[in-house]
Write an enzyme that holds these catalytic residues in place. Structure first.
Site, PDB file in Angstrom:
ATOM      1  N   HIS A 126     107.090  52.795  70.533  1.00 50.50           N
ATOM      2  CA  HIS A 126     107.097  51.913  69.316  1.00 50.50           C
ATOM      3  C   HIS A 126     108.533  51.639  69.046  1.00 50.50           C
ATOM      4  CE1 HIS A 126     102.639  52.348  67.954  1.00 50.50           C
ATOM      5  NE2 HIS A 126     102.925  51.161  68.248  1.00 50.50           N
ATOM      6  N   GLU A 153      99.168  42.930  69.540  1.00 44.15           N
ATOM      7  CA  GLU A 153      98.084  43.106  69.827  1.00 44.15           C
ATOM      8  C   GLU A 153      97.685  43.174  67.880  1.00 44.15           C
ATOM      9  OE1 GLU A 153      98.109  47.468  68.869  1.00 44.15           O
ATOM     10  OE2 GLU A 153     100.035  47.961  69.196  1.00 44.15           O
ATOM     11  N   ASP A 188      99.489  50.167  77.619  1.00 44.54           N
ATOM     12  CA  ASP A 188      99.519  49.707  75.755  1.00 44.54           C
ATOM     13  C   ASP A 188      98.438  48.889  75.906  1.00 44.54           C
ATOM     14  OD1 ASP A 188      98.097  50.768  73.691  1.00 44.54           O
ATOM     15  OD2 ASP A 188     100.950  50.323  73.102  1.00 44.54           O
ATOM     16  N   GLU A 204      94.086  44.051  72.396  1.00 46.96           N
ATOM     17  CA  GLU A 204      95.824  44.734  73.409  1.00 46.96           C
ATOM     18  C   GLU A 204      96.397  44.827  74.322  1.00 46.96           C
ATOM     19  OE1 GLU A 204      97.385  48.122  71.394  1.00 46.96           O
ATOM     20  OE2 GLU A 204      99.363  47.083  71.785  1.00 46.96           O
ATOM     21  N   ASP A 209      91.187  52.335  72.081  1.00 51.79           N
ATOM     22  CA  ASP A 209      92.614  51.845  72.629  1.00 51.79           C
ATOM     23  C   ASP A 209      93.817  53.067  73.324  1.00 51.79           C
ATOM     24  OD1 ASP A 209      95.718  51.087  72.405  1.00 51.79           O
ATOM     25  OD2 ASP A 209      95.744  50.809  70.640  1.00 51.79           O
ATOM     26  N   HIS A 249     104.627  45.246  69.548  1.00 53.66           N
ATOM     27  CA  HIS A 249     105.756  45.979  69.712  1.00 53.66           C
ATOM     28  C   HIS A 249     106.225  45.950  70.682  1.00 53.66           C
ATOM     29  CE1 HIS A 249     103.684  49.285  71.449  1.00 53.66           C
ATOM     30  NE2 HIS A 249     102.832  49.265  70.894  1.00 53.66           N
TER      31      HIS A 249
HETATM   32 CO    CO Z   1     100.457  48.950  70.559  1.00 51.01          CO
END
Ligand code: CO
Length: 266
Positions: A138, A163, A71, A251, A60, A130
């Site tokens: 977030h 995600e 992200d 994600e 990630d 998020h």
């Molecule tokens: Co994330």
């Protein structure tokens, strides 16, 4: 680089170096979480772990340009569970196809849950996608990985990370004792020299998370605990499902447009 026998620390340092070489910033330490761990693991300063046959590896990565964050996460299967990898990947991509103004986060959760359950796995119910904002990793809306009635509707210009996590375990993750990632949530003077040194080295990073590995203090644990107790740092324990389970994750970050979305991490 994620291959059997390679060190986790080498992969993390290489990725982070690569990000810095582009002139951009790390939005958070590279997360490398194995098998029943879903998220928030990153190598310790002297981590000796190497990837092993059978590992289900979640990578990630978060990068920011002037605070604007991308992200993204993927799963690398060093074993033979292609359907588990496909479950979270397909859940993410079906959910993204459905993104447009007016869709509710509950509907997105339903799409994710269907894709994962139809392959015989469970979505992780207590992890969510998020919203993102400048220097904020977030924020609302939390995009669930399970069906929900209604919830917030997406609107144009909203930035959202979707995600899904698919698991062979219980569908719930809990805190492990291992903590490698922290963020600063308050500015206060401290006395302990090691704590002071830690805060100095974090500097003004706009509250983005950092790793224990990034600190210039050889044995930072006592000071880190003190800083958490004081409410200055916030810890992110590794999150995992039951022993022996395997979890996959996919994600992307996207921007909602008038008729769909733009994926910023593809
Ligand atoms: Co994330």
């Amino acid at each position: 680089m994620v291959t059997i026998g390679r060190s986790l620390l080498e992969v993390a340092e290489t990725v982070e170096e690569e990000v810095k070489n582009t002139g951009l910033g790390l939005a958070f330490p590279v997360n490398i979480s194995l098998n029943s761990d879903a998220a928030h693991d990153t190598p310790s300063p002297s981590d000796e772990r190497v990837f092993a046959e059978g590992d289900m590896v979640k990578l990630d990565i978060g990068v920011h340009c002037d605070g604007y964050i991308a992200d993204t996460a993927m799963t690398i299967d060093l074993g033979n569970q292609p359907l588990l990898v496909e479950a979270s990947l397909s859940a993410r991509d079906r959910a993204i196809e459905a993104v447009k103004p007016g869709i509710s986060i509950g509907e997105i959760g339903g799409i994710v849950q269907n894709e994962i359950e139809s392959r015989g796995f469970k979505p992780v119910a207590n992890l969510t996608g998020h919203g993102l904002a400048r220097y904020t990793l977030h924020m609302g809306p939390n995009v669930p990985n399970v069906r929900m009635n209604g919830g917030m509707q997406l609107v144009p210009d909203m930035v959202v990370a979707i995600e899904p996590f698919a698991t062979t375990g219980t569908g719930h993750v809990s805190d492990r004792s291992r903590i490698e990632i922290y963020k600063q949530i308050e500015k206060k003077p401290v006395r302990m020299p090691a704590a002071r040194k830690i805060l100095q080295s974090i500097g003004d990073n706009n509250g983005l998370p950092f790793a224990r590995r990034h600190l210039p203090v050889p044995k930072p644990d006592l000071a880190l605990r003190a800083l958490c107790r004081e409410g200055i740092l916030y810890p992110f324990p590794v999150l995992g499902d039951c022993a022996g389970s395997h979890i996959s994750q996919s994600e992307h970050t996207l921007i909602v447009t008038e008729d769909g979305c733009i994926i910023t991490t593809a």
